[in-house]
Design a protein around this motif. Structure first.
Motif, short mmCIF file in Angstrom:
data_model
loop_
_atom_site.label_atom_id
_atom_site.label_comp_id
_atom_site.label_asym_id
_atom_site.label_seq_id
_atom_site.Cartn_x
_atom_site.Cartn_y
_atom_site.Cartn_z
N ARG A 12 0.82 -1.22 0.00
CA ARG A 12 0.00 0.00 0.00
C ARG A 12 0.85 1.26 0.00
O ARG A 12 0.33 2.38 0.04
CB ARG A 12 -0.95 0.00 1.20
CG ARG A 12 -1.97 -1.14 1.12
CD ARG A 12 -2.78 -1.23 2.39
NE ARG A 12 -3.49 0.02 2.66
CZ ARG A 12 -3.98 0.34 3.85
NH1 ARG A 12 -3.82 -0.48 4.87
NH2 ARG A 12 -4.61 1.47 4.02
N GLY A 13 2.16 1.07 -0.02
CA GLY A 13 3.07 2.20 0.08
C GLY A 13 2.83 3.29 -0.94
O GLY A 13 2.81 4.47 -0.60
N TRP A 14 2.63 2.91 -2.19
CA TRP A 14 2.43 3.92 -3.25
C TRP A 14 1.23 4.80 -2.94
O TRP A 14 1.30 6.02 -3.06
CB TRP A 14 2.23 3.23 -4.59
CG TRP A 14 3.53 2.81 -5.22
CD1 TRP A 14 4.03 1.55 -5.29
CD2 TRP A 14 4.48 3.68 -5.84
NE1 TRP A 14 5.24 1.57 -5.91
CE2 TRP A 14 5.55 2.87 -6.27
CE3 TRP A 14 4.54 5.05 -6.07
CZ2 TRP A 14 6.66 3.37 -6.91
CZ3 TRP A 14 5.65 5.55 -6.72
CH2 TRP A 14 6.70 4.73 -7.13
N ILE A 25 -0.21 5.33 -0.07
CA ILE A 25 -0.05 6.14 1.13
C ILE A 25 0.96 7.26 0.92
O ILE A 25 0.74 8.41 1.29
CB ILE A 25 0.38 5.25 2.31
CG1 ILE A 25 -0.69 4.18 2.58
CG2 ILE A 25 0.63 6.09 3.54
CD1 ILE A 25 -0.21 3.09 3.52
N LEU A 26 2.06 6.93 0.30
CA LEU A 26 3.16 7.88 0.24
C LEU A 26 3.00 8.95 -0.83
O LEU A 26 3.35 10.11 -0.62
CB LEU A 26 4.49 7.15 0.05
CG LEU A 26 4.98 6.38 1.27
CD1 LEU A 26 6.06 5.39 0.90
CD2 LEU A 26 5.52 7.35 2.32
#
Ligand SMILES: Nc1ncnc2c1ncn2[C@@H]1O[C@H](COP(=O)(O)OP(=O)(O)OP(=O)(O)O)[C@@H](O)[C@H]1O
Ligand SMILES: [Mg+2]
Lengths: 468, 255
Positions: free
Chosen positions: A28-30, A32-33
């Motif tokens: 989910r990093g993309w 969220i970030l």
């Protein structure tokens, strides 16, 4: 996912696998970030900010070589939500800001965190709502139409926040306005008591003695009348009426109303004269009154041209002077900074703004009496001369009043020029201008502050009751 | 060549101030001339070197507000051997922010101040407040490199997006020279799967821009400012201090 290394795992474990999964950040990093992989360009490759693709996608070519600041766009994106800002910086003494704050209370600390939005304490609410123009103009109420109750205006006017405080107003105008010509024969007009109207400058010349009115007519005594009202006298008055007619017509000006009334009045006089000698005195009175009015008109005209013009020039010069001072507040600050204490230096701007209000108010009143009401009298010249100073003094007083009240009342954020939040600063300056313009606002403010500091007796009584 | 690095993250309490102080101390001990600038009205950086922000008469507020304010006038020597120059914040910095907001050059005040004060520092580290307001913006405009500490928490991670967007806007409109020095994870708890995941996701997105050095979570970081010292100076052998040492070395070798 039992992790033997984690001594606290047992607390985490009883959960089901599903719950475990939903707490996982995996993949989910993309989102969220950077808000999704489609924004990959914003983080580029090796150096996110060297990515040419990114620049292309944003449709921008970065300026190279030249100083980026030379071409700084006027809409530099940080505008604090105010949009285009007017270049009138409220200059605040720099020395003042270098002083440590006055106390070390937690509230004081809170004030300096950028997140803490100081709220205006209720108690120093400046009563801005009082500036709303009442829906019914007072000017229209001064002479109620015949047949209507005299208090019609006040009776129907919506209550203002100050409606019940008429007695606090030292300048509340009573009696009739000298500038509204009473209709002949109506006697003392019962003007409704004036409400505070903050939309106009405070005009001290509004308040004057009511006209005297002798109600009773004394019927002439036959004999005396015959002796005194001779043929010659009647002829003379007749001629005087003729002359006055001539003067009125000769002297006709743009303000045709005066001419109109004069002619009507003269006609009335003539009628009275023709109606019989017992009306001689009334006819005479009307003629003299018309003549006096004409004379006054001429004089006012002359005064307006001479003294009035000089006063107008004086006030305009004031305005220009204030403008120059505003433009050089920075310089003044530098000179004054080491000489005067901060709290005093900080009163400079409220004073200046008050003075602006005073000048504008004086100009307003001057124009009103010269152009609209045509009753300018140079006897009032000192008032016009002093009003700019008065505005300055009142602005400063208002500043200290608010300063003192907010401190005395232990507001979370004492109102000082230094740590004041932008909006309040403008509010204060605006208030100073309004106070210079209409001194009644200051009295209302004084009233509010005193009430806040020294509660009215009922409140004290209640407090006594409850704390006993 | 002076390297001007701004440490920014609008999320509060992620370790910006701690990082500036410890990196500053480490770089100084590595033999560099270091200038630290406190742009936070809370003056945490100033306080963590044992200086009472209430007793400061001139500092960053004056630097920002006055047109010809000499930097040297308020520099305070701090840190190991008093070899670090600190530009302290006094509490009127919040007022200064309001004041400079009215100036047309409000975003470049700090940059101008640094340009006209050509002091031979190797590193200028700027600590910013937890907001994307005018002060942070001044820091971003004055610097050439941005360093982003990211706390190993989901909510801290979420702030990165807004920050990156802001940095982009600054780069496009105000400071084309700005570049991303990198992100590093702070307050890392090796026992928490969450921390591990945050780092994995950071790496998957920012790839080489994420420093390998990870700052562990340790209560010593919160304690040592009481002594007016940084952990790097106070307990050089501590694992947290060692992490900042490494970070300083990587950064120094980077430029
Ligand atoms: N690695 C760490 N482990 C544990 N505590 C830490 C760590 N780094 C910083 N802290 C503590 O966390 C608190 C917040 O850190 P710090 O002041 O550096 O954050 P900040 O981002 O500067 O905060 P702000 O946004 O309010 O300026 C401080 O008490 C600090 O001592
Ligand atoms: Mg901080």
């Amino acid at each position: 996912m039992g992790n033997a290394d984690n001594p606290f795992d047992e607390f985490d474990q009883p959960d089901s696998n599903a719950e475990e999964e939903s707490l996982s950040l995996d993949g989910r990093g993309w989102d969220i970030l950077v808000g999704g992989e489609e924004h990959a360009h914003t983080v580029g490759g090796e150096d996110p900010f060297d990515s040419q693709d990114a620049n292309a996608e944003l449709g921008e070519t970065l300026p190279t070589g030249e100083s980026p600041f030379g071409a700084m766009p006027s809409d530099a994106f940080y505008d604090r939500g105010r949009g285009e800002e007017t270049p009138v910086p409220p200059e605040i003494s720099e020395a003042a800001t270098s002083q440590p704050p006055r106390d070390l209370s937690p509230q004081d600390m809170g004030r300096h965190t950028p997140m803490a939005v100081p709220t205006q304490p209720d108690t120093v609410d400046m009563g801005i709502e009082g500036f709303e123009t009442p829906p019914v103009s007072l000017g229209e109420l001064t002479t109620p139409p015949a047949g209507l109750p005299a208090d019609l205006g006040t009776a129907t006017q919506p209550a203002t926040p100050f409606a019940s405080e008429a007695d606090v107003m030292p300048f509340g105008s009573r009696g009739i306005s000298p500038f509204e010509t009473p209709a002949p024969g109506t006697g003392t007009p019962t003007t409704p008591a004036k409400k505070r109207d903050f939309s106009r400058p405070y005009d001290p010349f509004e308040e004057e003695m009511p006209l005297r009115d002798f109600k009773d007519e004394y019927p002439p005594k036959g004999e005396l009348e015959k002796q005194l009202i001779t043929r010659e006298r009647i002829d003379a008055l007749w001629d005087e009426i003729n002359e006055t007619y001539a003067t009125v017509i000769d002297d006709v000006r743009g303000h045709f109303n005066t001419t109109e009334t004069a002619i009507t009045d003269l006609k009335k006089a003539r009628e009275l004269l023709l109606a019989g000698e017992e009306h001689f005195d009334n006819a005479e009175e009307i003629v003299k009154r018309v003549k006096a009015r004409l004379r006054l008109e001429t004089k006012v005209r002359q005064w307006s041209r001479t003294q009035g013009t000089w006063l107008a020039i004086y006030l305009v010069v004031w305005l220009l002077l204030l403008f120059t001072i505003f433009l050089s507040t920075n310089r003044i600050n530098q000179i004054v900074e080491p000489l005067v204490p901060n709290w005093l230096g900080a009163a400079l701007l409220p004073g200046l703004f008050g003075s602006v209000g005073g000048v504008v108010g004086a100009l307003w009143v001057l124009i009103k009496h010269i152009a609209r009401k045509r009753d300018f009298d140079p006897i009032h010249a000192p008032w016009y001369i002093i009003n700019p100073f008065m505005g300055m003094a009142l602005g400063i007083i208002a500043y200290f009043l608010l300063f003192a009240s907010s401190t005395l009342l232990g507001a979370d954020t004492p109102l000082t020029l230094l740590d004041i939040e932008g909006g309040r600063l403008y509010g204060l300056y605006g208030l100073c201008v309004v106070i210079g313009f209409n001194q009644n606002v200051l009295w209302a403010l004084v009233d509010r502050v005193t009430k806040a500091i020294v509660p009215p007796e009922e409140t004290v009584a209640v407090l006594d009751e409850t704390t006993r | 060549m002076t390297r001007t690095i701004v440490v920014a993250n609008q999320k509060g309490g992620v370790g910006k101030t701690t990082s500036v102080a410890n990196l500053g101390a480490a770089l100084s001990l590595l033999g560099h001339q270091v200038l630290l600038i406190d742009l936070d009205p809370q003056a945490a950086l100033t306080a963590s070197f044992g200086i009472d922000p209430y007793s400061i008469s001139t500092g960053t507020p004056q630097l920002l507000m006055r047109d010809r304010f000499p930097l040297s006038r308020s520099l305070v020597p701090v840190g190991p051997g008093r070899r670090i120059g600190l530009m302290p914040a006094s509490l009127s910095l919040a007022a200064a922010e309001v004041q400079i907001a009215f100036l047309p050059d409000r975003t470049t005040r700090l940059q101008q101040a640094l340009q006209r004060n050509l002091v031979p520092f190797d590193y200028i580290l700027i600590d910013t407040p937890p907001s994307l307001g005018l002060l942070t913006l001044n820091g971003l405009v004055a610097a050439r490199e941005v360093l982003i500490p990211v706390q190993c928490h989901y909510l801290a991670m979420r702030g990165v997006r807004g920050l990156i967007e802001t940095i982009w806007r600054v780069k496009r409109k105000l400071n084309p020279d700005l570049s991303l020095l990198g992100l590093f994870a702070t307050m890392y708890d090796p026992y928490s799967r969450h921390s591990v995941e945050v780092i994995a996701e950071l790496r998957s997105v920012f790839k080489t821009k994420v420093f390998n050095v990870i700052i562990p979570e340790n209560v010593r970081f919160a304690e040592v400012p009481v002594a007016g010292k940084t952990l790097v100076e106070y307990m050089p052998e501590h694992e947290g201090a060692r992490a900042y040492w490494q970070l300083a070395e990587v950064i120094a070798s980077h430029g």
